[in-house]
Design an enzyme around this catalytic site. Structure first.
Site, PDB file in Angstrom:
ATOM      1  N   THR A  56       9.713   1.819  -0.857  1.00 16.11           N
ATOM      2  CA  THR A  56      11.283   2.515  -1.389  1.00 16.11           C
ATOM      3  C   THR A  56      12.834   2.165  -0.983  1.00 16.11           C
ATOM      4  O   THR A  56      13.415   1.696  -0.857  1.00 16.11           O
ATOM      5  CB  THR A  56      11.047   4.295  -2.007  1.00 16.11           C
ATOM      6  OG1 THR A  56       9.719   4.126  -2.927  1.00 16.11           O
ATOM      7  CG2 THR A  56      12.599   4.307  -2.608  1.00 16.11           C
ATOM      8  N   GLY A  66       2.984   5.210   1.035  1.00 20.04           N
ATOM      9  CA  GLY A  66       2.983   5.259   2.199  1.00 20.04           C
ATOM     10  C   GLY A  66       3.706   4.339   3.848  1.00 20.04           C
ATOM     11  O   GLY A  66       3.736   4.633   4.564  1.00 20.04           O
ATOM     12  N   VAL A  67       3.481   2.719   2.944  1.00 21.80           N
ATOM     13  CA  VAL A  67       4.080   1.615   4.204  1.00 21.80           C
ATOM     14  C   VAL A  67       6.042   2.054   4.602  1.00 21.80           C
ATOM     15  O   VAL A  67       6.340   0.823   4.682  1.00 21.80           O
ATOM     16  CB  VAL A  67       3.090   0.786   3.950  1.00 21.80           C
ATOM     17  CG1 VAL A  67       2.127   0.988   4.009  1.00 21.80           C
ATOM     18  CG2 VAL A  67       4.265   0.121   2.780  1.00 21.80           C
ATOM     19  N   GLY A  68       6.424   2.384   3.553  1.00 20.99           N
ATOM     20  CA  GLY A  68       7.890   2.405   3.333  1.00 20.99           C
ATOM     21  C   GLY A  68       8.687   1.526   2.173  1.00 20.99           C
ATOM     22  O   GLY A  68       9.872   1.150   2.150  1.00 20.99           O
ATOM     23  N   LYS A  98       0.447  -1.336   0.253  1.00 23.58           N
ATOM     24  CA  LYS A  98      -0.026  -0.182  -0.033  1.00 23.58           C
ATOM     25  C   LYS A  98       0.891   0.900  -0.292  1.00 23.58           C
ATOM     26  O   LYS A  98       1.892   1.107   0.525  1.00 23.58           O
ATOM     27  CB  LYS A  98      -1.140  -0.352   1.659  1.00 23.58           C
ATOM     28  CG  LYS A  98      -2.190   0.877   1.524  1.00 23.58           C
ATOM     29  CD  LYS A  98      -2.725   0.330   2.273  1.00 23.58           C
ATOM     30  CE  LYS A  98      -4.335   1.787   2.424  1.00 23.58           C
ATOM     31  NZ  LYS A  98      -3.534   2.611   2.703  1.00 23.58           N
ATOM     32  N   GLU A 100      -1.649  -1.955  11.038  1.00 23.61           N
ATOM     33  CA  GLU A 100      -3.031  -1.131  10.385  1.00 23.61           C
ATOM     34  C   GLU A 100      -3.689  -1.934   9.137  1.00 23.61           C
ATOM     35  O   GLU A 100      -3.316  -3.050   9.142  1.00 23.61           O
ATOM     36  CB  GLU A 100      -2.695   0.177  10.320  1.00 23.61           C
ATOM     37  CG  GLU A 100      -1.911   0.977  11.060  1.00 23.61           C
ATOM     38  CD  GLU A 100      -1.281   2.663  10.809  1.00 23.61           C
ATOM     39  OE1 GLU A 100      -2.722   2.728   8.978  1.00 23.61           O
ATOM     40  OE2 GLU A 100      -0.983   3.487  11.557  1.00 23.61           O
ATOM     41  N   ASP A 109       7.010   3.434  -9.597  1.00 23.77           N
ATOM     42  CA  ASP A 109       6.276   3.801  -9.502  1.00 23.77           C
ATOM     43  C   ASP A 109       6.222   5.733 -10.336  1.00 23.77           C
ATOM     44  O   ASP A 109       7.051   6.144  -9.835  1.00 23.77           O
ATOM     45  CB  ASP A 109       6.136   4.347  -7.990  1.00 23.77           C
ATOM     46  CG  ASP A 109       4.964   5.242  -7.023  1.00 23.77           C
ATOM     47  OD1 ASP A 109       4.150   5.754  -7.968  1.00 23.77           O
ATOM     48  OD2 ASP A 109       5.433   4.924  -5.684  1.00 23.77           O
TER      49      ASP A 109
END
Length: 340
Positions: free
Chosen positions: A40, A36-38, A34, A242, A63
Site C-alpha cells: 500500500t 506486510g511488505v509495504g 506478500k 527474506e 484488498d
C-alpha cells in the site's frame, strides 16, 4: 517486456521506477506481493509520482483489509474520491469478494443491474465457484471504464488472491453455460409459466440475466486483453529481503509470465543500513541476512529495475511522509555516511 531505463555507466538497469513514469502508454498498473511488505505504501507513493506526470490518476484498493484510508488519513469508499491536497489523484476502496450479496439484494428489491433475478442469482452463485468475485470485479471495471482516468493503479490483495481476476473470463463463460443449460433443461416448463411480458410470475427473467452476464463477460474479456498488452499494463512486485517473501515473489513472477502480463520492476522494502562499527548485534545480523537475499534478488532478476527502499524510523502515513517516501522510488536512496 517494456523497455526499462538503462544506466550507461555500468550497463545496469536503473534502480528506480522512472521507467513506469516515462512509459506514457501505461493505463493499468498493479502493485502486489506478500502481506506486510509495504504494498500500500508503495502503490500510494507511485500514484503520487504518476500524478505529477499524468492528467489524471485513480488508485484502487482491491484488498479486503483496506489501507488506503489509513495511508492518506482520509476515508475512501466504493466511489472514486479526490485525495486531499491533490487535483488529479483520486482513490477508491472496493471489495471484490462478496458484492454478489449486494447484487442479490438489488435483485430482490427489483432495482439495480440485477433487478428481477434474486433466486436465480443465488442459485448461480452457489453453482459456480468464483462467480461472485467475477461479476463484482466486472462491475468495478465497467465503472472504471466509464471514468476518464489516464492511469489506474491497483493496490492488490496479498499474493494468492492477486491474480484471480485472470480467471474471471473463464468463470463467466461457465456461468453463461450454466444459465444456458438451465434454459434448455427447464425451457418447456418455463414456457408454461411465462407471462405476457416474458417474465416469470415473481419477476425473474432468464433472457435478461443472460444478457447481463454476456455484457459483463464482454467487458472483462476486453480489459483482460488490455492486461496482456505490455504497452498498456505492468505489474510492480513488492517484497522484503527474506526467504518467504522472495519465494512468493518468484512464484508470482512465474504466474504473471504464464498469463503474459508484463513485469519488470521489483521494490525491495525495509532494508537496514547500520553504520560501520555499530554495536547493535541484531541490526548487523539482520543486515547480513538481508544482504544475502538482496544479492539473490539482483542475480535472479538482472533484467528488472530493482528499487531498494530503507526501513524508516517513522510510519509512512499522511500526504507529507508519502511524498517523501515516493521520491525514493525515482531517486535511488543513498545511505548516510558510514552506512553498510
Amino acid at each position: 517486456m517494456s523497455t526499462a531505463v538503462i544506466n550507461t555507466d555500468d550497463d545496469q538497469l536503473e534502480p528506480t521506477l522512472q521507467s513506469i513514469l516515462d512509459q506514457k502508454s501505461l493505463r493499468w498498473i498493479f502493485v502486489g506481493g506478500k502481506g506486510g511488505v509495504g504494498k500500500t505504501t508503495t502503490s500510494c507513493s507511485l500514484a503520487i509520482q504518476l500524478a505529477k506526470v499524468r492528467r489524471s490518476v485513480l488508485l484502487i484498493s482491491t484488498d479486503p483489509a483496506h489501507n488506503l484510508s489509513d495511508a492518506f488519513s482520509q476515508k475512501f469508499g466504493k466511489e472514486a474520491r479526490l485525495i486531499n491536497g491533490f487535483e488529479n489523484l483520486s482513490a477508491m476502496e472496493i471489495d471484490p469478494n462478496g458484492s454478489i450479496q449486494e447484487l442479490m439484494g438489488q435483485a430482490e428489491e427489483g432495482e439495480g443491474p440485477a433487478a428481477g433475478m434474486g433466486g436465480m442469482m443465488q442459485d448461480l452463485a452457489f453453482a459456480i465457484p468464483g462467480i461472485d468475485e467475477a461479476m463484482s470485479f466486472a462491475e468495478v471495471l465497467k465503472q472504471v471504464k466509464s471514468l476518464s482516468y489516464e492511469t489506474i493503479i491497483f493496490d492488490t490483495a496479498p499474493t494468492g488472491h492477486t491474480l484471480r481476476f485472470l480467471q474471471f473470463p473463464t468463470v463467466l463463460e461457465k456461468a453463461l453455460a450454466k444459465v444456458s443449460q438451465l434454459s434448455t433443461q427447464f425451457g418447456p416448463m418455463l414456457n408454461g409459466l411465462l407471462g405476457a411480458n416474458g417474465s416469470l410470475p415473481n419477476g425473474q427473467n432468464l433472457n435478461e440475466m443472460m444478457e447481463k452476464l454476456e455484457g459483463l463477460r464482454e467487458t472483462i474479456s476486453e480489459v483482460n486483453g488490455q492486461f496482456k498488452d505490455e504497452n498498456l499494463t505492468t505489474f510492480v512486485c513488492v517484497c522484503i529481503p527474506e526467504f518467504l517473501s522472495l519465494y512468493e515473489t518468484e512464484r508470482m513472477i512465474q504466474e504473471l509470465g504464464s498469463y503474459h502480463i508484463d513485469t519488470h520492476c521489483i521494490v525491495v522494502n525495509q532494508l537496514l543500513f547500520p553504520k560501520k562499527g555499530s554495536d547493535c548485534d541484531q541490526c548487523n545480523a539482520r543486515r547480513k541476512m538481508q544482504k544475502k537475499y538482496l544479492e539473490q534478488i539482483e542475480e535472479l532478476y538482472d533484467e528488472f529495475n530493482v528499487v531498494k527502499m530503507p526501513l524508516l524510523v517513522e510510519e509512512v502515513r499522511g500526504k507529507e511522509r508519502l511524498e517523501k517516501f515516493s521520491e525514493m522510488l525515482i531517486t535511488p536512496y543513498v545511505p548516510p555516511a558510514g552506512g553498510l
